[in-house]
Design a protein around this motif. Structure first.
Motif, PDB file in Angstrom:
ATOM      1  N   VAL A 194      -1.352 -23.226   7.996  1.00 57.04           N
ATOM      2  CA  VAL A 194      -0.058 -23.910   8.130  1.00 57.04           C
ATOM      3  C   VAL A 194       1.016 -23.164   7.330  1.00 57.04           C
ATOM      4  N   LEU A 216       1.954 -19.992   9.095  1.00 59.07           N
ATOM      5  CA  LEU A 216       2.814 -20.283  10.256  1.00 59.07           C
ATOM      6  C   LEU A 216       4.236 -20.647   9.809  1.00 59.07           C
ATOM      7  N   ILE A 223       7.798 -18.822  10.765  1.00 61.16           N
ATOM      8  CA  ILE A 223       8.954 -19.543  11.346  1.00 61.16           C
ATOM      9  C   ILE A 223      10.174 -19.379  10.434  1.00 61.16           C
ATOM     10  N   ILE A 258      -0.905 -33.175   9.152  1.00 63.53           N
ATOM     11  CA  ILE A 258      -0.391 -33.560  10.488  1.00 63.53           C
ATOM     12  C   ILE A 258       1.131 -33.723  10.439  1.00 63.53           C
ATOM     13  N   MET A 285       2.818 -30.403  10.341  1.00 66.32           N
ATOM     14  CA  MET A 285       2.770 -29.772  11.664  1.00 66.32           C
ATOM     15  C   MET A 285       3.840 -30.336  12.609  1.00 66.32           C
ATOM     16  N   LYS A 286       4.050 -31.641  12.510  1.00 70.18           N
ATOM     17  CA  LYS A 286       5.086 -32.275  13.352  1.00 70.18           C
ATOM     18  C   LYS A 286       6.470 -31.721  13.012  1.00 70.18           C
ATOM     19  N   LEU A 328       7.100 -28.894  11.529  1.00 69.82           N
ATOM     20  CA  LEU A 328       7.174 -27.473  11.906  1.00 69.82           C
ATOM     21  C   LEU A 328       7.459 -27.304  13.402  1.00 69.82           C
ATOM     22  N   LYS A 329       6.883 -28.183  14.182  1.00 66.99           N
ATOM     23  CA  LYS A 329       7.104 -28.122  15.635  1.00 66.99           C
ATOM     24  C   LYS A 329       8.573 -28.381  15.970  1.00 66.99           C
ATOM     25  N   SER A 330       9.112 -29.394  15.299  1.00 63.42           N
ATOM     26  CA  SER A 330      10.529 -29.728  15.535  1.00 63.42           C
ATOM     27  C   SER A 330      11.426 -28.552  15.163  1.00 63.42           C
ATOM     28  N   ALA A 371      10.439 -25.364  15.067  1.00 63.01           N
ATOM     29  CA  ALA A 371      10.155 -24.251  15.991  1.00 63.01           C
ATOM     30  C   ALA A 371      10.928 -24.406  17.296  1.00 63.01           C
ATOM     31  N   ILE A 372      11.112 -25.641  17.722  1.00 58.36           N
ATOM     32  CA  ILE A 372      11.859 -25.887  18.965  1.00 58.36           C
ATOM     33  C   ILE A 372      13.319 -25.432  18.820  1.00 58.36           C
TER      34      ILE A 372
END
Lengths: 116, 287
Positions: free
Chosen positions: B202, B205, B209, B272, B275-276, B278-280, B282-283
């Protein structure tokens, strides 16, 4: 000779002065009491017939199915996977799969009293 | 006319009417909610699981353990049956049968434990690099118990009577507290190692980013808070291991695994959440 018989026989009901003569019952529609009784009787019969018809032809009440409440929507930002840059997609997937894994390898449960 | 009344009241009584109504209601079909069953095709769509060599080795030892476990269950049932027969008839023959069944069950049980411990020791290798020192310690302890079980299986065949068996079982019960402590400590360590590995991934990653040129300036703040979240995870994992250090009673094992597992789950939830986030972030790189 004149038969002067003042004697009255009580054995014969006609001649008995204490006996009130019984009049035979007559079904007389013109009698107001009979009229009222007759009308009430007809009303009761009509009501009974109506109730029977209602019971026979009434639709059975519809059973309402038990509905489970709709779960409330959690206020979570929706992430559209396709918007993640391609370079990171695999890494995200790999980590997410690892987070879902359960690495438990439980030992056997035994009876320690064997042989006692 | 009154006769008619009587007929009506006799045949169409309220009780009869109620029965009529109930029968019509019960004959109705109760609506059912159709559940969507997972189609067999959905499971077959899963990607083939390509195992790394260490995982494949663990799977082999695990299969061996499961085979031994099956043998143990059969031997245990045989022991229970012979034991019941002896309790019922109490003859020399039934006593001998029970004694032999006990010896056999203990031998197979020891073999099963040995295979379990081997599988566990091999499993620890998979994420050993997250904490090599502690993992190695656990592996040494497990290895020691493997040898102990082997030794016991040399002793058990020499038992001559039930007194020998009883002595050995009492000794085993004392050792079993220590065995369980070492097994559950190894399991906790293994899961901690796995979470540490994920945390490293994590972080790696997140760094990638963060170094992305398209990263919006407002997202930088989140990366400065990442070490705090990482510390929270480490704290949970430290708490998990602290439960394993609890001193055990000599006669009864106090299982700490549930408490440790709760702490590991807390750490997992933090991961978790990260990760959420990070996803936001990354978008936003694509916007």
């Amino acid at each position: 000779m004149e038969n002067n018989n003042s004697y009255q026989s009580i054995d014969t009901p006609v001649e008995n002065p204490l006996e009130t003569p019984k009049q035979p019952f007559k079904f007389n529609l013109s009698d107001p009491k009979i009229k009222i009784l007759f009308i009430l009787g007809i009303i009761i019969i009509i009501l009974i017939i109506l109730s029977i018809l209602t019971i026979v032809f009434r639709k059975p009440p519809q059973k309402i199915p038990q509905l489970t409440p709709t779960p409330t929507i959690l206020a979570e930002p929706t992430v559209i996977e396709s918007n993640i840059p391609q370079d990171f997609v695999d890494k995200f997937n790999q980590i997410e799969n690892e987070l879902k894994k359960d690495e438990t390898f439980p030992p056997p449960q035994i009876n320690t009293e064997i042989g006692l | 006319m009154w006769v008619l009344f009587l007929i009506f009241f006799t045949f169409i009584s309220p009780v009869h009417a109620q029965e009529l109504q109930e029968s019509t209601v019960s004959s109705q079909e109760i609506p059912t909610i159709e559940t969507e069953e997972s189609s067999p095709s959905s499971s077959s769509m899963a990607a083939p699981n390509l195992l790394d060599p260490q995982t494949a080795l663990f799977q082999q030892y695990r299969t061996d353990y499961l085979f031994q476990f099956d043998l143990y269950q059969k031997a245990y049932i045989d022991y229970i049956n012979k034991s019941q027969v002896h309790t019922k008839y109490n003859t020399v023959t039934t006593q001998k049968d029970k004694f032999e069944a006990t010896k056999n069950t203990l031998l197979i049980r020891n073999k099963m434990f040995k295979t379990y411990l081997v599988a566990l020791r091999v499993d620890l290798d998979r994420f050993k690099e997250s904490n090599p020192t502690e993992t190695e310690k656990n592996q040494i302890k497990i290895s020691k118990w493997e040898d102990w079980f082997d030794e016991q299986n040399l002793i058990i065949p020499s038992f001559n009577n039930e007194s020998d068996t009883s002595k050995w079982v009492n000794k085993f019960k004392t050792n079993y507290v220590a065995i369980q402590k070492d097994i559950y400590t190894a399991l906790v360590q293994h899961e901690i190692n796995f979470k540490l590995k994920i945390l490293d991934e994590v972080k790696s990653l997140a760094e990638e980013i963060q170094n992305s040129p398209q990263l919006p300036t407002e997202s930088q703040q989140w990366f400065t808070n990442l070490p705090i979240k990482s510390d929270l995870i480490m704290e949970n994992l430290k708490n998990a291991i602290s439960y394993t250090e609890k001193v055990q009673n000599l006669s009864k094992f106090s299982n700490f695994y549930t408490n440790s597992k709760n702490e590991i789950n807390k750490a997992n939830n933090y991961l978790i959440d990260i990760m959420k986030d990070l996803k936001s972030i990354a978008i936003k790189l694509n916007q």
